[in-house]
Design a protein around this motif. Structure first.
Motif, PDB file in Angstrom:
ATOM      1  N   ASP A 246       0.823  -1.211   0.000  1.00  0.00           N
ATOM      2  CA  ASP A 246       0.000   0.000   0.000  1.00  0.00           C
ATOM      3  C   ASP A 246       0.856   1.259   0.000  1.00  0.00           C
ATOM      4  OD1 ASP A 246      -2.175  -1.566   0.033  1.00  0.00           O
ATOM      5  OD2 ASP A 246      -2.768  -1.190   2.116  1.00  0.00           O
TER       6      ASP A 246
ATOM      7  N   ASP B 123       2.192   1.884  -3.412  1.00  0.00           N
ATOM      8  CA  ASP B 123       1.177   2.505  -4.266  1.00  0.00           C
ATOM      9  C   ASP B 123       1.041   3.994  -3.943  1.00  0.00           C
ATOM     10  OD1 ASP B 123       0.819  -0.033  -5.136  1.00  0.00           O
ATOM     11  OD2 ASP B 123      -1.105  -0.358  -4.127  1.00  0.00           O
ATOM     12  N   GLN B 124       0.965   4.274  -2.664  1.00  0.00           N
ATOM     13  CA  GLN B 124       0.796   5.661  -2.239  1.00  0.00           C
ATOM     14  C   GLN B 124       1.994   6.503  -2.676  1.00  0.00           C
ATOM     15  OE1 GLN B 124      -2.173   6.564  -0.917  1.00  0.00           O
ATOM     16  NE2 GLN B 124      -1.345   8.601  -1.374  1.00  0.00           N
TER      17      GLN B 124
ATOM     18  N   GLU C 116      -5.700   4.468  -6.946  1.00  0.00           N
ATOM     19  CA  GLU C 116      -4.931   3.394  -6.308  1.00  0.00           C
ATOM     20  C   GLU C 116      -4.777   2.170  -7.202  1.00  0.00           C
ATOM     21  OE1 GLU C 116      -5.786   2.261  -2.209  1.00  0.00           O
ATOM     22  OE2 GLU C 116      -6.220   4.363  -1.798  1.00  0.00           O
TER      23      GLU C 116
ATOM     24  N   THR D  10      -4.626   2.051 -10.371  1.00  0.00           N
ATOM     25  CA  THR D  10      -3.652   2.381 -11.412  1.00  0.00           C
ATOM     26  C   THR D  10      -2.237   2.330 -10.855  1.00  0.00           C
ATOM     27  OG1 THR D  10      -5.314   3.871 -12.311  1.00  0.00           O
ATOM     28  CG2 THR D  10      -3.088   4.062 -13.205  1.00  0.00           C
ATOM     29  N   ALA D  11      -2.070   2.881  -9.672  1.00  0.00           N
ATOM     30  CA  ALA D  11      -0.756   2.869  -9.035  1.00  0.00           C
ATOM     31  C   ALA D  11      -0.286   1.431  -8.831  1.00  0.00           C
ATOM     32  CB  ALA D  11      -0.821   3.599  -7.701  1.00  0.00           C
ATOM     33  N   GLU D  12      -1.219   0.583  -8.438  1.00  0.00           N
ATOM     34  CA  GLU D  12      -0.870  -0.817  -8.224  1.00  0.00           C
ATOM     35  C   GLU D  12      -0.437  -1.471  -9.532  1.00  0.00           C
ATOM     36  OE1 GLU D  12      -3.966  -3.018  -6.231  1.00  0.00           O
ATOM     37  OE2 GLU D  12      -2.750  -4.849  -6.271  1.00  0.00           O
TER      38      GLU D  12
ATOM     39  N   LYS E 226       3.026  -0.375 -10.411  1.00  0.00           N
ATOM     40  CA  LYS E 226       4.003  -1.069  -9.561  1.00  0.00           C
ATOM     41  C   LYS E 226       4.257  -2.476 -10.069  1.00  0.00           C
ATOM     42  CE  LYS E 226       2.461  -2.871  -5.815  1.00  0.00           C
ATOM     43  NZ  LYS E 226       1.808  -2.976  -4.493  1.00  0.00           N
ATOM     44  N   LYS E 227       3.176  -3.160 -10.440  1.00  0.00           N
ATOM     45  CA  LYS E 227       3.323  -4.551 -10.876  1.00  0.00           C
ATOM     46  C   LYS E 227       4.002  -4.641 -12.230  1.00  0.00           C
ATOM     47  CE  LYS E 227      -0.374  -6.751  -8.295  1.00  0.00           C
ATOM     48  NZ  LYS E 227      -1.787  -7.128  -8.313  1.00  0.00           N
TER      49      LYS E 227
END
Lengths: 331, 347
Positions: B193, B196-197, B213, B215-217, B220-221
């Motif tokens: 988390d 993501d933040q 959130e 999209t951020a995840e 990251k992936k």
């Protein structure tokens, strides 16, 4: 396990001559490394696996490597760095080391309990509670059997005039009392109602006083009209008489009882009202006199060592003697 | 007698109640449920109206950031502990019902549930209470590093040190384990988390774009990495331009994401280093030999192992199937529950 058996000879073979088997893990890794032109030190610098472990990996000597899960990780990392597919290598490795799959997660314990203070504590409590129970049991027994006698004794001592010799001889007083008790329990068995009067006088001192004269009257020949005391009376008139002129002034004439003791003895005399007017333990050689309203119930312990004189007439106590205790009612 | 009947009618469960995902392991069956810890709630008839659970798990996660005003998608777990007690309880109840679907009687299982090592007594009690509220007959707590180490198949019961770093959604747990117990453990409230933040914040700061959130995840992936690699990856992202207020597309590279992740990654490295500092030397020697094992979803971040290798100078291994390590470990504890005593944590 069945899968391992065909593989094991293969493993030993590869361990001995790794370079001949292109399919072995170590040989594959080594070939890939050399193809990239990397030294063992380069690998160590990148993966931080010790050089000793890298050599062990490349020679398939898995005994020098950590547990399988870590070794598999090493193989994965090594293969990833060399950019070759790790899966066939891992499959080979799993085939070689299948039995060590799951580690024990609980510690094997010798299970020797350390029980030093714990058990002694328990024992202490058990002993303590047993002791308390024992005490309670004794108290209950005491309560049931002995308590009824104690008021009896206390009554006796309180109602009598306290003479100097009286207190010290209390234990002796208990003896006749006990005898009296046992005698009393025997008597009803013999079919005589005689036992009742002393019991009643003890327990229900005043209440039963009216009924008393009748109870002995029916049961015992020693009643006023009967001849029992009379033959005894003329036997002796020798006893010294202490006069009691005052007694005549009361509504009922007082009668005098004299007692002469040749042995240690115990005497209780209860008057018409059920009041115990005399209760003493007497030493051998002493004598005593008491006046009271008839009928007087006289109980003498150790009767053989005593002589009873009623109104200056000796009384023959022999017929009333039971177990060396005389119970007689004097009219 | 009653207990026997109960155990016949309901299977014992091991639950990895994570910030991001909840996994349930059923005794004798393995992992049967793996769903995001998300609950969608619908508010009926104004703010004072009745609340109902619209969806739980995967369906609810799809609603995250896409729901109308009267629907809120909630993540009831935060930083590894319960943020919303009632919702967590309802979610657990739903999951337990779901795996017991065909049962005639209401399930009443024994439950092993994971707790972060750094959670307070109050937080542990809340987790225990929520499991009881969800119908557990008996609740056992297991600390996450322990479960992770068991799940990674490390020799936890042996007299040798094993180091495990479990990077979850909410927390990073570092544990040194020997002889069936945790010798040293440290919990840092950094995880997926926070990654993501950090990406959201970075993009807002540098691009003036607001991204969600999910999209951020996804960023990251796809292109997230923890160590500068040889190749630079790029990705096209859509966000809302903060100045214009309109959706705009832009491209972001893996190096930028690496920069964005520096702060949370540093706290993970710090936690690992401080664990190594606190480890007794004898166990430290074991760890130097074997290295540390990474578990949890965070271990899938590209080159995270590389970062830790460079920072600590020790071998680092990513566990096989790191996402399910904790659940598998608690599952193994569940299978051997009757033999174990000291593995479970007290409150």
């Amino acid at each position: 396990m069945t899968e391992t058996t065909p593989v094991t000879p293969d493993t030993q073979e590869t361990a001995g001559s790794a370079s001949f088997h292109a399919s072995s893990i170590g040989a594959t890794l080594r070939a890939a490394r050399e193809q990239k032109g990397l030294s063992v030190i380069d690998i160590h610098a990148r993966l931080r696996i010790s050089e000793r472990q890298i050599h062990a990996l490349e020679t398939d000597d898995f005994s020098l490597l950590p547990e399988p899960t870590i070794t598999r990780g090493f193989i994965r990392n090594y293969a990833k760095f060399l950019e070759i597919d790790a899966e066939p290598l891992l499959a080979t490795y799993r085939a070689q080391m299948p039995s060590e799959e799951h580690k024990n997660i609980s510690i094997p314990s010798a299970n020797i309990p350390i029980t030093q203070s714990r058990t002694t504590d328990w024992k202490k409590y058990i002993y303590a509670s047993a002791l308390v129970l024992l005490g309670a049991g004794i108290w209950l027994l005491y309560d049931e059997n002995l308590i009824p006698k104690i008021p009896d004794l206390h009554l006796n001592s309180s109602s009598s005039e306290v003479s100097p010799g009286n207190e010290e001889s209390l234990p002796q007083a208990a003896l006749p009392a006990a005898e009296r008790e046992s005698a009393a329990t025997q008597m009803p068995a013999q079919g005589e109602a005689f036992a009742l009067p002393p019991e009643q006088t003890k327990d229900q001192a005043s209440a039963a006083s009216l009924a008393e004269p009748q109870a002995p009257a029916t049961a015992i020949p020693a009643t006023p009209p009967a001849a029992q005391p009379v033959p005894a009376v003329p036997g002796a008139t020798t006893a010294p008489a202490s006069t009691n002129a005052d007694s005549t002034s009361s509504s009922v004439a007082l009668h005098k009882v004299r007692l002469v003791f040749t042995e240690d003895s115990w005497v209780s005399i209860v008057d018409r009202h059920g009041k115990e007017i005399f209760n003493k333990t007497k030493r051998a050689g002493s004598e005593d006199a008491v006046e009271g309203e008839p009928p007087l119930k006289v109980t003498i312990g150790n009767a053989a060592g005593s002589q009873l004189i009623y109104d200056d007439k000796p009384v023959d106590t022999a017929p009333y003697n039971r177990l060396n205790v005389v119970r007689i009612t004097l009219e | 007698m009653f207990g026997l009947l109960n155990s016949y009618f309901s299977n014992d469960l091991a639950i990895d109640l994570g910030t991001a995902n909840t996994l349930i392991y059923v005794r004798g069956r393995g992992i049967v449920l793996d769903e995001p810890s998300v609950v969608a709630i619908r508010q009926e008839g104004g703010p004072a109206g009745k609340k109902t659970m619209l969806a739980v798990g995967l369906e609810a996660k799809r609603m995250l950031g896409r729901a109308p005003a009267n629907i809120t998608a909630i993540r009831p777990m935060k930083d590894g502990v319960i943020a919303d007690f009632t919702i967590t309880e309802q979610m657990l109840k739903y999951f337990i019902r779901k795996i017991h679907e065909s049962r005639l009687f209401s399930p009443n299982p024994r439950i092993i549930i994971c707790v972060p090592v750094g959670s307070t007594q109050v937080e542990r009690r809340a987790i225990r209470e929520s499991a009881i509220g969800a119908g557990a007959r008996q609740v056992y707590l297991i600390e996450e590093p322990m479960a992770a180490a068991i799940g990674a198949d490390m020799p936890v019961a042996e007299a040798t040190g094993s180091m495990v770093v479990d990077i979850g959604g909410g927390t990073t747990e570092v544990g040194v384990i020997s002889l069936g117990g945790i010798v040293y453990a440290k919990s840092e409230r950094v995880g997926g988390d926070k990654f993501d933040q950090a990406i959201i914040d970075y993009i807002r700061r540098n691009y003036g774009m607001q991204i969600s959130e999910p999209t951020a995840e996804l960023i990251k992936k796809k292109i997230g990495s923890a160590f500068p690699g040889s190749e630079v990856l790029e990705m096209e992202v859509t966000g809302r331009n903060l100045a214009e207020g309109l959706p705009r597309k832009f491209t972001i590279s893996s190096n930028e994401i690496l920069e964005a992740l520096t702060e949370p990654l540093n706290s993970i490295v710090g936690a690992v280093k401080s664990a190594l500092e606190q480890t007794p030397p004898e166990l430290g020697a074991d760890i130097a030999e074997k290295g540390m094992v990474l578990t949890g979803g965070g271990a899938l971040l590209r080159d995270l192992d590389r970062l830790l290798v460079e920072e600590t100078g020790l071998p680092v291994i990513v566990a096989e199937d790191p996402l399910t390590c904790v659940a598998r470990g608690s599952g193994r504890a569940l299978e051997e529950m009757d033999k174990l005593g000291n593995v479970f944590a007290s409150e």
